[in-house]
Enzyme design. Structure first.
Site, mmCIF file in Angstrom:
data_model
loop_
_atom_site.group_PDB
_atom_site.id
_atom_site.type_symbol
_atom_site.label_atom_id
_atom_site.label_comp_id
_atom_site.label_asym_id
_atom_site.label_seq_id
_atom_site.Cartn_x
_atom_site.Cartn_y
_atom_site.Cartn_z
ATOM 1 N N ASN A 128 -3.723 21.220 -29.360
ATOM 2 C CA ASN A 128 -4.814 20.917 -28.433
ATOM 3 C C ASN A 128 -5.907 21.955 -28.660
ATOM 4 O O ASN A 128 -5.786 23.106 -28.240
ATOM 5 C CB ASN A 128 -4.252 20.985 -27.001
ATOM 6 C CG ASN A 128 -5.290 20.645 -25.959
ATOM 7 O OD1 ASN A 128 -6.463 20.424 -26.274
ATOM 8 N ND2 ASN A 128 -4.875 20.603 -24.713
ATOM 9 N N ARG A 150 -4.764 16.456 -30.072
ATOM 10 C CA ARG A 150 -5.546 15.928 -28.961
ATOM 11 C C ARG A 150 -7.015 15.920 -29.371
ATOM 12 O O ARG A 150 -7.555 16.939 -29.801
ATOM 13 C CB ARG A 150 -5.378 16.816 -27.737
ATOM 14 C CG ARG A 150 -6.168 16.308 -26.575
ATOM 15 C CD ARG A 150 -6.014 17.210 -25.389
ATOM 16 N NE ARG A 150 -6.631 16.600 -24.229
ATOM 17 C CZ ARG A 150 -6.745 17.212 -23.066
ATOM 18 N NH1 ARG A 150 -6.263 18.416 -22.920
ATOM 19 N NH2 ARG A 150 -7.325 16.610 -22.062
ATOM 20 N N HIS A 158 -9.289 12.658 -19.538
ATOM 21 C CA HIS A 158 -7.939 12.807 -18.968
ATOM 22 C C HIS A 158 -7.075 11.575 -19.219
ATOM 23 O O HIS A 158 -6.088 11.343 -18.508
ATOM 24 C CB HIS A 158 -7.985 13.046 -17.442
ATOM 25 C CG HIS A 158 -8.467 14.398 -17.043
ATOM 26 N ND1 HIS A 158 -9.152 14.630 -15.880
ATOM 27 C CD2 HIS A 158 -8.354 15.608 -17.654
ATOM 28 C CE1 HIS A 158 -9.442 15.918 -15.782
ATOM 29 N NE2 HIS A 158 -8.980 16.525 -16.852
ATOM 30 N N ARG A 216 -17.097 22.698 -12.327
ATOM 31 C CA ARG A 216 -18.093 21.629 -12.515
ATOM 32 C C ARG A 216 -18.491 21.050 -11.166
ATOM 33 O O ARG A 216 -17.650 20.886 -10.279
ATOM 34 C CB ARG A 216 -17.515 20.498 -13.378
ATOM 35 C CG ARG A 216 -17.165 20.917 -14.789
ATOM 36 C CD ARG A 216 -16.720 19.687 -15.592
ATOM 37 N NE ARG A 216 -16.109 20.078 -16.834
ATOM 38 C CZ ARG A 216 -14.876 19.734 -17.206
ATOM 39 N NH1 ARG A 216 -14.129 18.956 -16.443
ATOM 40 N NH2 ARG A 216 -14.398 20.132 -18.357
ATOM 41 N N GLU A 253 1.039 16.053 -20.844
ATOM 42 C CA GLU A 253 0.191 15.442 -21.875
ATOM 43 C C GLU A 253 0.775 15.643 -23.272
ATOM 44 O O GLU A 253 0.678 14.756 -24.122
ATOM 45 C CB GLU A 253 -1.217 16.054 -21.793
ATOM 46 C CG GLU A 253 -1.982 15.554 -20.577
ATOM 47 C CD GLU A 253 -3.088 16.481 -20.133
ATOM 48 O OE1 GLU A 253 -2.795 17.631 -19.772
ATOM 49 O OE2 GLU A 253 -4.251 16.046 -20.121
#
Ligand code: ADP
Length: 402
Positions: free
Chosen positions: A7, A86, A175, A235, A382
């Protein structure tokens, strides 16, 4: 089969070596501060030492080399059967994971302007794997792929057609690997029920909701970029777009400075004035810090209001699943997100909510028996999803039973 998941972020590469059938993690670690001073390489090897090394990591190639040295050399007894990468942005090209060839890398780079912090490093790490280990296959798993089933009415932005086409503007979401994992865990939990309407709440530092109808994503809160939607750790989530032009026209801030403020200095951090980490904020809120109390309420309220939008998008909800750092660990945010929704069928059992245990990867049910909606806490994984996708593609397995 052992799959090495990678990742790659702007200044890091996280890795896990997973035995796919047993789900066992044989080794894991992270290279951090790539391209910065004091690069850091931390890892854990099953039955072996945890370690931390410091050295200058000029680029992702050098960082990948450290991981290769750990897992392929130094007497490491690992068989590695393939790589799973990923890739955040698969854009308009990829609606599923793919086995990577050079054509795929070109596409990942072509899409990189839409996710520059992630696609460029991912492409470099893929190339490093291909050149060092040409006999092993590489699979790309895209965060956006799961959302390619969202209908145009929900993925289109109401801008002029020529602008949309020129800039390839649409809701790509993110996601997707986690939302898909959650959806499959729910399906398995309810005995392979295909017809469920699932609201997946991946809420952590990054946060998004996804409406999943009969296994397909039909809407999600993140948009053209991961900035849209919920209030997050740093964010701001959705704001009136006119705020952006208003600030630019009435300050000396540049577009990139404002972009940095919206992505890295807003959300929980901006509201609390203290931290992007919910644990710090909860601690201060308990001591009476009003800004921190407000930050928790604002974060939770944005989850609640967007839940409404997702539920209406799929015309109901059978299962609400909380996942990721906050979703798995914060009873208070789960409570606030569902408070006042009892008449709409969301009823939390507060004792179960407080005691939800996620340590072993198991699902916890936190809804009351009379709740119309089953409310669950599901630890996301994940990397396991990526490893299973790699196995499916490399060995043609259709079934993804856990
Ligand atoms: P990322 O988007 O970086 O993957 P995570 O899913 O790891 O983020 O979530 C990180 C968030 O989860 C942080 O705000 C952290 O405070 C929060 N978190 C983790 N554990 C707890 C806990 N026990 N209670 C409350 N919040 C928690």
């Amino acid at each position: 089969m052992n799959i090495l998941t990678l990742n790659s972020g702007s200044s890091s590469i996280k890795f896990k070596l997973i035995q796919v059938e047993s789900h066992e993690v044989l080794a894991k670690g992270v290279c951090e501060r790539i391209g910065l001073s004091k690069g850091q390489f931390s890892y854990e090897i099953k039955g072996g030492p945890s370690n931390k090394e410091l050295s200058y990591l000029p680029d992702h190639n050098a960082a990948a080399q450290l991981i290769f040295d750990l897992l392929f050399k130094q007497d490491a007894p690992y068989q590695i059967d393939g790589f799973a990468h990923r890739v955040v942005m698969g854009g308009y090209y990829f609606n599923d994971a793919v086995i990577i060839d050079y054509h795929t890398i070109d596409k990942i780079r072509e899409l990189a302007p839409l996710a520059p912090l992630h696609n460029y490093p991912a492409a470099s790490v893929i190339e490093a794997c291909m050149s060092h280990y040409p006999s092993l296959s590489n699979v790309a798993i895209f965060d956006t792929a799961f959302h390619t089933t969202i209908p145009d009415k929900s993925s289109d932005y109401a801008l002029p057609r020529d602008i949309i086409e020129k800039f390839k503007i649409k809701r790509y979401g993110a996601h997707g690997i986690s939302h898909r994992f959650v959806s499959m865990r729910v399906k398995e939990y309810f005995d392979n029920a295909d017809e469920l309407k699932i609201l997946s709440a991946h809420i952590g530092n990054g946060a998004s909701l996804c409406a999943i109808k009969h296994g397909d994503s039909v809407n999600t809160t993140m948009g053209f970029t991961p900035l849209e939607g919920l209030v997050m750790g740093t964010r701001c989530g959705s704001i009136d777009p006119a705020i952006v032009t208003y600030i630019l026209e009435n300050s000396s801030l540049s577009a990139s400075e404002l972009n940095e403020i919206m992505n890295q200095k807003s959300g929980l951090l901006g509201l609390s004035g203290l931290s992007s980490d919910l644990r710090d904020i909860v601690e201060e809120a308990h001591k009476g810090n009003a800004q921190c109390q407000h930050a928790i309420e604002a974060y939770s309220d944005s989850v609640k209001c967007n839940m409404g939008s997702m539920v209406f998008s799929m015309g109901g909800c059978d299962v609400l699943a909380f996942t990721a750092g906050v979703g798995e660990n914060s009873a208070i945010v789960r409570t606030l997100a569902c408070s006042g929704l009892e008449e709409l069928g969301f009823i939390i059992d507060e004792e179960k909510n407080q005691n939800a245990a996620i340590g072993n990867g198991e699902i916890s049910v936190i809804s009351a028996p009379e709740s119309q909606v089953h409310i669950l806490v599901i630890p996301t994984n994940e990397e396991l999803m990526m490893a299973m996708d790699a196995k499916r593609l490399l060995y043609g397995y259709q079934s993804l039973e856990f």
